[in-house]
Design a protein around this motif. Structure first.
Motif, PDB file in Angstrom:
ATOM      1  N   GLU A  51      36.983  40.283  43.488  1.00  0.00           N
ATOM      2  CA  GLU A  51      35.858  41.187  44.077  1.00  0.00           C
ATOM      3  C   GLU A  51      35.790  42.539  43.122  1.00  0.00           C
ATOM      4  N   GLY A  52      34.554  42.894  43.017  1.00  0.00           N
ATOM      5  CA  GLY A  52      34.267  44.142  42.308  1.00  0.00           C
ATOM      6  C   GLY A  52      33.959  43.889  40.990  1.00  0.00           C
ATOM      7  N   GLY A  53      34.166  42.766  40.262  1.00  0.00           N
ATOM      8  CA  GLY A  53      34.022  42.219  39.050  1.00  0.00           C
ATOM      9  C   GLY A  53      34.493  43.269  37.794  1.00  0.00           C
ATOM     10  N   ASP A  54      35.863  43.818  38.250  1.00  0.00           N
ATOM     11  CA  ASP A  54      36.422  44.742  37.308  1.00  0.00           C
ATOM     12  C   ASP A  54      37.956  44.313  37.188  1.00  0.00           C
ATOM     13  N   GLN A 113      30.651  38.136  36.005  1.00  0.00           N
ATOM     14  CA  GLN A 113      30.316  36.662  36.200  1.00  0.00           C
ATOM     15  C   GLN A 113      31.303  35.988  36.869  1.00  0.00           C
ATOM     16  N   PHE A 114      32.793  36.119  36.341  1.00  0.00           N
ATOM     17  CA  PHE A 114      33.783  35.472  37.263  1.00  0.00           C
ATOM     18  C   PHE A 114      33.878  35.689  38.503  1.00  0.00           C
ATOM     19  N   ALA A 115      33.698  36.957  38.847  1.00  0.00           N
ATOM     20  CA  ALA A 115      33.597  37.452  40.307  1.00  0.00           C
ATOM     21  C   ALA A 115      32.759  36.607  41.315  1.00  0.00           C
ATOM     22  N   ARG A 116      31.493  36.791  40.714  1.00  0.00           N
ATOM     23  CA  ARG A 116      30.119  36.121  41.258  1.00  0.00           C
ATOM     24  C   ARG A 116      30.220  34.650  41.470  1.00  0.00           C
ATOM     25  N   ASN A 117      30.997  33.963  40.369  1.00  0.00           N
ATOM     26  CA  ASN A 117      30.951  32.654  40.584  1.00  0.00           C
ATOM     27  C   ASN A 117      32.407  32.172  41.484  1.00  0.00           C
ATOM     28  N   ALA A 118      33.406  33.187  41.463  1.00  0.00           N
ATOM     29  CA  ALA A 118      34.610  32.952  42.380  1.00  0.00           C
ATOM     30  C   ALA A 118      34.080  33.159  43.547  1.00  0.00           C
ATOM     31  N   GLN A 144      39.222  31.186  48.774  1.00  0.00           N
ATOM     32  CA  GLN A 144      39.109  32.467  48.984  1.00  0.00           C
ATOM     33  C   GLN A 144      39.982  33.744  48.355  1.00  0.00           C
ATOM     34  N   GLU A 145      41.076  33.164  48.012  1.00  0.00           N
ATOM     35  CA  GLU A 145      41.984  34.076  47.555  1.00  0.00           C
ATOM     36  C   GLU A 145      41.638  34.429  46.185  1.00  0.00           C
ATOM     37  N   LEU A 146      41.019  33.668  45.187  1.00  0.00           N
ATOM     38  CA  LEU A 146      40.498  33.923  44.115  1.00  0.00           C
ATOM     39  C   LEU A 146      39.309  34.860  44.191  1.00  0.00           C
ATOM     40  N   ALA A 147      38.530  34.501  45.012  1.00  0.00           N
ATOM     41  CA  ALA A 147      37.273  35.472  45.198  1.00  0.00           C
ATOM     42  C   ALA A 147      37.882  36.984  45.691  1.00  0.00           C
ATOM     43  N   GLU A 148      38.708  37.188  46.630  1.00  0.00           N
ATOM     44  CA  GLU A 148      39.234  38.178  46.873  1.00  0.00           C
ATOM     45  C   GLU A 148      39.727  38.898  45.802  1.00  0.00           C
TER      46      GLU A 148
END
Length: 152
Positions: free
Chosen positions: A122-125, A62-67, A115-119
């Motif tokens: 990424e992968g949600g792990d 969820q964190f990765a999706r939201n980021a 963008q840096e947070l999303a990168e």
């Protein structure tokens, strides 16, 4: 229900984004556009903040999706301020347009940090500790803008 609301709001925002490039928007349209973008930023960033503060359990997916969503929205945010100031129901301070270069720099910082947070997520792990500093950079960019350019 929340997922449907977010999907609907995102669809409306996308429609506004497409319309922005096609025709000149009224002041109210510009205000509505940016408020819709920031409503979605808040809806996605809020749960991330709750996870970061331990108020809800950390969910890496969820964190990765939201980021990723916040990163996408960050690229749209500045458009709602272009051509202003805009008359209407808004908390945006006139300083935005008086200090446009400084404001633009802050919006670029927000976009880069998001963008840096999303990168990083990424992968949600990823563990929260691995992305906490990047999350804080986004939060600080938001706070700086609110402190300088938003009433309330």
């Amino acid at each position: 229900m929340m997922r449907r609301l977010l999907s609907t709001t995102l669809a409306i925002t996308t429609g506004c984004l497409l319309a922005t490039g096609a025709v000149a928007q009224s002041d109210e349209d510009q205000i509505d556009y940016r408020q819709a973008v920031f409503t979605l930023v808040g809806a996605n960033f809020g749960p991330m903040g709750d996870m970061a503060q331990g108020e809800i359990d950390y969910d890496a997916e969820q964190f990765a999706r939201n980021a990723a969503r916040v990163a996408d929205l960050s690229r749209m945010a500045k458009e709602g301020f272009e051509g202003g100031p805009h008359d209407g129901d808004t908390d945006a301070k006139p300083a935005i347009w008086d200090e446009w270069d400084r404001f633009s720099e802050g919006m670029t910082h927000f976009e880069t940090a998001a963008q840096e947070l999303a990168e990083a997520t990424e992968g949600g792990d990823r563990e929260l500790a691995d992305v906490q500093d990047r999350f804080m950079r986004v939060a600080e960019s938001c706070q700086s803008c609110h402190d300088n350019y938003r009433d309330n």
